[in-house]
Design an enzyme around this catalytic site. Structure first.
Site, PDB file in Angstrom:
ATOM      1  N   ARG A   1      13.948 -11.780 -12.666  1.00  0.00           N
ATOM      2  CA  ARG A   1      14.474 -10.458 -13.056  1.00  0.00           C
ATOM      3  C   ARG A   1      13.589  -9.710 -14.050  1.00  0.00           C
ATOM      4  NH1 ARG A   1      18.971 -13.622 -12.932  1.00  0.00           N
ATOM      5  NH2 ARG A   1      20.174 -13.328 -11.034  1.00  0.00           N
TER       6      ARG A   1
ATOM      7  N   LYS B   1       5.187   2.606 -11.863  1.00  0.00           N
ATOM      8  CA  LYS B   1       5.538   2.469 -10.440  1.00  0.00           C
ATOM      9  C   LYS B   1       4.823   1.242  -9.899  1.00  0.00           C
ATOM     10  CE  LYS B   1       6.679   7.121  -8.939  1.00  0.00           C
ATOM     11  NZ  LYS B   1       6.344   8.228  -8.031  1.00  0.00           N
TER      12      LYS B   1
ATOM     13  N   GLU C   1      -8.454  12.340  -8.348  1.00  0.00           N
ATOM     14  CA  GLU C   1      -7.239  12.310  -9.191  1.00  0.00           C
ATOM     15  C   GLU C   1      -7.516  12.977 -10.540  1.00  0.00           C
ATOM     16  OE1 GLU C   1      -4.270  11.286  -8.182  1.00  0.00           O
ATOM     17  OE2 GLU C   1      -4.666   9.990  -6.455  1.00  0.00           O
TER      18      GLU C   1
ATOM     19  N   LYS D   1      -0.733  12.247 -17.948  1.00  0.00           N
ATOM     20  CA  LYS D   1       0.231  11.457 -17.181  1.00  0.00           C
ATOM     21  C   LYS D   1       1.310  10.906 -18.099  1.00  0.00           C
ATOM     22  CE  LYS D   1       1.265   8.237 -13.606  1.00  0.00           C
ATOM     23  NZ  LYS D   1       0.851   7.482 -12.443  1.00  0.00           N
TER      24      LYS D   1
ATOM     25  N   GLU E   1      11.462   9.616 -12.097  1.00  0.00           N
ATOM     26  CA  GLU E   1      11.612  10.694 -11.123  1.00  0.00           C
ATOM     27  C   GLU E   1      13.094  10.837 -10.807  1.00  0.00           C
ATOM     28  OE1 GLU E   1       8.206  10.199  -8.557  1.00  0.00           O
ATOM     29  OE2 GLU E   1       8.997  11.709  -7.213  1.00  0.00           O
TER      30      GLU E   1
ATOM     31  N   ARG F   1       7.858  14.744 -12.839  1.00  0.00           N
ATOM     32  CA  ARG F   1       6.980  13.723 -12.259  1.00  0.00           C
ATOM     33  C   ARG F   1       6.490  14.109 -10.863  1.00  0.00           C
ATOM     34  NH1 ARG F   1       7.031   7.335 -13.695  1.00  0.00           N
ATOM     35  NH2 ARG F   1       5.212   6.918 -12.445  1.00  0.00           N
TER      36      ARG F   1
ATOM     37  N   ASN G   1       2.299  14.775  -7.727  1.00  0.00           N
ATOM     38  CA  ASN G   1       2.019  14.656  -6.293  1.00  0.00           C
ATOM     39  C   ASN G   1       1.243  15.843  -5.740  1.00  0.00           C
ATOM     40  OD1 ASN G   1       3.108  12.142  -5.746  1.00  0.00           O
ATOM     41  ND2 ASN G   1       5.181  12.975  -5.742  1.00  0.00           N
TER      42      ASN G   1
ATOM     43  N   HIS H   1      -0.715  15.541  -2.521  1.00  0.00           N
ATOM     44  CA  HIS H   1      -0.351  14.298  -1.847  1.00  0.00           C
ATOM     45  C   HIS H   1       0.349  14.510  -0.505  1.00  0.00           C
ATOM     46  CE1 HIS H   1      -1.618  12.488  -5.539  1.00  0.00           C
ATOM     47  NE2 HIS H   1      -1.290  11.270  -5.149  1.00  0.00           N
TER      48      HIS H   1
ATOM     49  N   HIS I   1      -1.180  12.552   2.369  1.00  0.00           N
ATOM     50  CA  HIS I   1      -0.485  11.472   3.083  1.00  0.00           C
ATOM     51  C   HIS I   1      -0.534  11.692   4.586  1.00  0.00           C
ATOM     52  CE1 HIS I   1       2.062  10.016  -0.548  1.00  0.00           C
ATOM     53  NE2 HIS I   1       0.950   9.330  -0.409  1.00  0.00           N
TER      54      HIS I   1
ATOM     55  N   HIS J   1      -7.400   6.704  -0.473  1.00  0.00           N
ATOM     56  CA  HIS J   1      -6.289   7.528  -0.948  1.00  0.00           C
ATOM     57  C   HIS J   1      -6.812   8.746  -1.730  1.00  0.00           C
ATOM     58  CE1 HIS J   1      -2.391   8.511  -2.642  1.00  0.00           C
ATOM     59  NE2 HIS J   1      -2.897   8.422  -3.863  1.00  0.00           N
TER      60      HIS J   1
HETATM   61  N1  LIG Z   1       1.544   2.882  -9.059  1.00  0.00           N
HETATM   62  C1  LIG Z   1       1.104   4.108  -9.014  1.00  0.00           C
HETATM   63  O1  LIG Z   1       1.579   4.988  -9.742  1.00  0.00           O
HETATM   64  C2  LIG Z   1      -0.032   4.433  -8.092  1.00  0.00           C
HETATM   65  C3  LIG Z   1      -0.681   5.680  -8.194  1.00  0.00           C
HETATM   66  C4  LIG Z   1      -1.778   5.926  -7.360  1.00  0.00           C
HETATM   67  C5  LIG Z   1      -2.183   4.961  -6.447  1.00  0.00           C
HETATM   68  N2  LIG Z   1      -1.508   3.768  -6.380  1.00  0.00           N
HETATM   69  C6  LIG Z   1      -1.938   2.733  -5.443  1.00  0.00           C
HETATM   70  O2  LIG Z   1      -3.223   2.295  -5.839  1.00  0.00           O
HETATM   71  C7  LIG Z   1      -3.905   1.761  -4.707  1.00  0.00           C
HETATM   72  C8  LIG Z   1      -5.306   2.291  -4.695  1.00  0.00           C
HETATM   73  O3  LIG Z   1      -5.947   1.885  -5.874  1.00  0.00           O
HETATM   74  P1  LIG Z   1      -7.528   1.718  -5.942  1.00  0.00           P
HETATM   75  O4  LIG Z   1      -8.162   2.932  -5.407  1.00  0.00           O
HETATM   76  O5  LIG Z   1      -7.840   1.265  -7.307  1.00  0.00           O
HETATM   77  O6  LIG Z   1      -7.778   0.600  -4.832  1.00  0.00           O
HETATM   78  P2  LIG Z   1      -8.127  -0.983  -4.865  1.00  0.00           P
HETATM   79  O7  LIG Z   1      -7.332  -1.694  -5.856  1.00  0.00           O
HETATM   80  O8  LIG Z   1      -8.056  -1.421  -3.450  1.00  0.00           O
HETATM   81  O9  LIG Z   1      -9.646  -0.968  -5.332  1.00  0.00           O
HETATM   82  C9  LIG Z   1     -10.621  -0.388  -4.492  1.00  0.00           C
HETATM   83  C10 LIG Z   1     -11.748  -1.373  -4.166  1.00  0.00           C
HETATM   84  O10 LIG Z   1     -12.584  -1.484  -5.302  1.00  0.00           O
HETATM   85  C11 LIG Z   1     -12.759  -2.853  -5.656  1.00  0.00           C
HETATM   86  N3  LIG Z   1     -12.944  -2.864  -7.102  1.00  0.00           N
HETATM   87  C12 LIG Z   1     -12.009  -2.683  -8.052  1.00  0.00           C
HETATM   88  N4  LIG Z   1     -12.568  -2.624  -9.262  1.00  0.00           N
HETATM   89  C13 LIG Z   1     -13.893  -2.802  -9.078  1.00  0.00           C
HETATM   90  C14 LIG Z   1     -15.021  -2.822  -9.943  1.00  0.00           C
HETATM   91  N5  LIG Z   1     -14.888  -2.567 -11.241  1.00  0.00           N
HETATM   92  N6  LIG Z   1     -16.230  -3.054  -9.390  1.00  0.00           N
HETATM   93  C15 LIG Z   1     -16.384  -3.230  -8.054  1.00  0.00           C
HETATM   94  N7  LIG Z   1     -15.366  -3.189  -7.194  1.00  0.00           N
HETATM   95  C16 LIG Z   1     -14.134  -2.972  -7.692  1.00  0.00           C
HETATM   96  C17 LIG Z   1     -11.548  -3.544  -5.144  1.00  0.00           C
HETATM   97  O11 LIG Z   1     -11.806  -4.906  -4.921  1.00  0.00           O
HETATM   98  C18 LIG Z   1     -11.292  -2.783  -3.843  1.00  0.00           C
HETATM   99  O12 LIG Z   1     -12.102  -3.295  -2.829  1.00  0.00           O
HETATM  100  C19 LIG Z   1      -3.086   2.159  -3.498  1.00  0.00           C
HETATM  101  O13 LIG Z   1      -2.377   1.032  -3.036  1.00  0.00           O
HETATM  102  C20 LIG Z   1      -2.122   3.206  -4.039  1.00  0.00           C
HETATM  103  O14 LIG Z   1      -0.899   3.221  -3.334  1.00  0.00           O
HETATM  104  C21 LIG Z   1      -0.464   3.499  -7.174  1.00  0.00           C
END
Ligand SMILES: NC(=O)c1ccc[n+]([C@@H]2O[C@H](COP(=O)([O-])OP(=O)(O)OC[C@H]3O[C@@H](n4cnc5c(N)ncnc54)[C@H](O)[C@@H]3O)[C@@H](O)[C@H]2O)c1
Length: 364
Positions: free
Chosen positions: A117, A139, A181, A224, A234, A241, A245, A248, A252, A265
């Site tokens: 939990r 999130k 972003e 943020k 939200e 919040r 988006n 987005h 999407h 993304h």
């Molecule tokens: N929780 C939220 O509020 C929120 C907001 C935006 C996006 N997201 C989520 O985040 C995800 C995307 O995040 P991301 O773009 O960081 O993707 P990711 O975590 O897949 O990282 C992208 C790639 O970079 C590599 N990587 C990470 N750090 C590195 C570094 N320092 N050096 C070399 N390689 C590195 C990873 O291994 C991966 O292959 C999606 O799943 C999306 O839905 C969540």
């Protein structure tokens, strides 16, 4: 080191950011004496885990490594992580560290949210996108075959530790996706910041030059954190919040049309930002020159500003109709009243939306 607070009452936490901070023992002082576990991915582990192991006293079974990439953000992965935590008989006072990008942050956060939990977790973001966006705000979740992020929980981290030095190993395409972003924050809430990016801060960020990355990440996190502080969950549909988006809904649609993974993304969001600005200009809310300015900035980041070949206005409409922001059958979009001022609205002329879709899909 810069410190910011996400003001959420008893769930408040600090974002620490700076070059090389993860190598400094004092960064971790609040965790001293706690049982630590760390989740990371196969690309980040060899690059950024070795110096942390001795500093945090992590043994082999204190670390779990999942395959790098979005395919690891699943219920099946969460189950494996939870199995690992249960096998170690982790008590509720343990702390799970998430070392990696948004995938690791979302997965670790979700596991921390539901393990017995809820246990504490700490975000240690290593992508620009994770530093400016996913590590802040609470999130967490995993994807489902029916769509992205459909299973999840709100669970705030106890701290965010963003070491800008980790960005040096990030592939340029990932850095550019994170820059989308960054540009989003300027467009939605800070015209001065947007102007600074236009004046050259964008390139300094992409070159990881001097203090610029830390200053930019701090600015985005402050924006943020301010929005999350007003609207943690939200709770009100269309509350502050939702403004995060911006871009987005269009983005999407592209991600779904291409199948997740073909476009990053951030790349899809970048195109969405250009389209939202274009529509805002067609509605007369911002000048056409300002919309073009947004698109130019995205181009300077090396981001795509046209949809994939073959995608049509009808594809956009069909996919956008499934957006979470649809209310009472009416599509709502985050648009710009001004550069630096976003609004969520259903009050736009459909002909203007059609013109934007046609323009971007290359249809006269
Ligand atoms: N929780 C939220 O509020 C929120 C907001 C935006 C996006 N997201 C989520 O985040 C995800 C995307 O995040 P991301 O773009 O960081 O993707 P990711 O975590 O897949 O990282 C992208 C790639 O970079 C590599 N990587 C990470 N750090 C590195 C570094 N320092 N050096 C070399 N390689 C590195 C990873 O291994 C991966 O292959 C999606 O799943 C999306 O839905 C969540």
């Amino acid at each position: 080191m810069r410190r910011l607070t996400v003001a959420l009452g008893e769930r408040a936490y600090e974002i620490q950011l700076g070059q090389g901070i993860s190598q400094q023992p004092e960064t971790w002082s609040a965790l001293r004496g706690r049982r630590l576990k760390l989740l990371t991915d196969s690309q980040v582990a060899p690059l950024h885990l070795p110096p942390l192991r001795p500093l945090l006293g992590l043994a082999d079974d204190d670390v779990m490594v999942v395959e790098a990439g979005e395919a690891s953000k699943t219920w099946a992965s969460a189950e494996r992580v939870l199995d690992w935590m249960l096998a170690q008989k982790l008590a509720r006072d343990a702390v799970l560290l998430a070392l990696g990008g948004g995938v690791i942050g979302d997965l670790a956060g979700f596991c921390a949210a539901i393990y017995q939990r809820g246990i504490d977790f700490v975000q240690v973001p290593t992508t620009l996108l994770a530093m400016v966006d996913s590590s802040v705000g609470g999130k967490t979740g995993v994807n489902h075959a029916r769509g992205k992020n459909l299973i999840g929980a709100f669970h705030q981290p106890r701290a965010v530790i963003a070491d800008l030095a980790t960005l040096r190993t990030l592939p340029p395409r990932e850095l550019a996706a994170g820059a989308a972003e960054v540009i989003k924050y300027g467009m939605l809430g800070d015209a001065t910041f947007f102007a600074e990016l236009e004046a050259g801060a964008l390139e300094a960020l992409l070159r990881l030059e001097g203090d610029t990355p830390a200053a930019v990440v701090a600015r985005c996190c402050a924006l943020k954190a301010g929005i999350v502080g007003l609207d943690e969950r939200e709770a009100v549909s269309g509350g502050p919040r939702a403004l995060l988006n911006l871009g987005h809904t269009f983005g999407h649609a592209v991600e779904t049309w291409t199948g997740y993974g073909a476009w990053l993304h951030g790349e899809a969001v970048g195109l969405g930002l250009a389209m939202a600005a274009d529509l805002s200009a067609r509605l007369g809310w911002i000048g056409a020159d300002q919309a073009q300015g947004c698109e130019r900035l995205l181009l300077r980041a090396g981001l795509p500003v046209r949809p994939p070949a073959g995608m049509t206005p009808a594809d956009f409409r069909r996919l956008m109709a499934g957006d979470k922001k649809v209310a009472g059958g009416r599509l709502r979009l985050v648009l710009l009243r001004a550069v630096g001022e976003a609004v969520l609205t259903a009050d736009f002329d459909d002909a203007a939306l059609e013109a934007t879709l046609r323009h971007y899909c290359g249809q006269p």
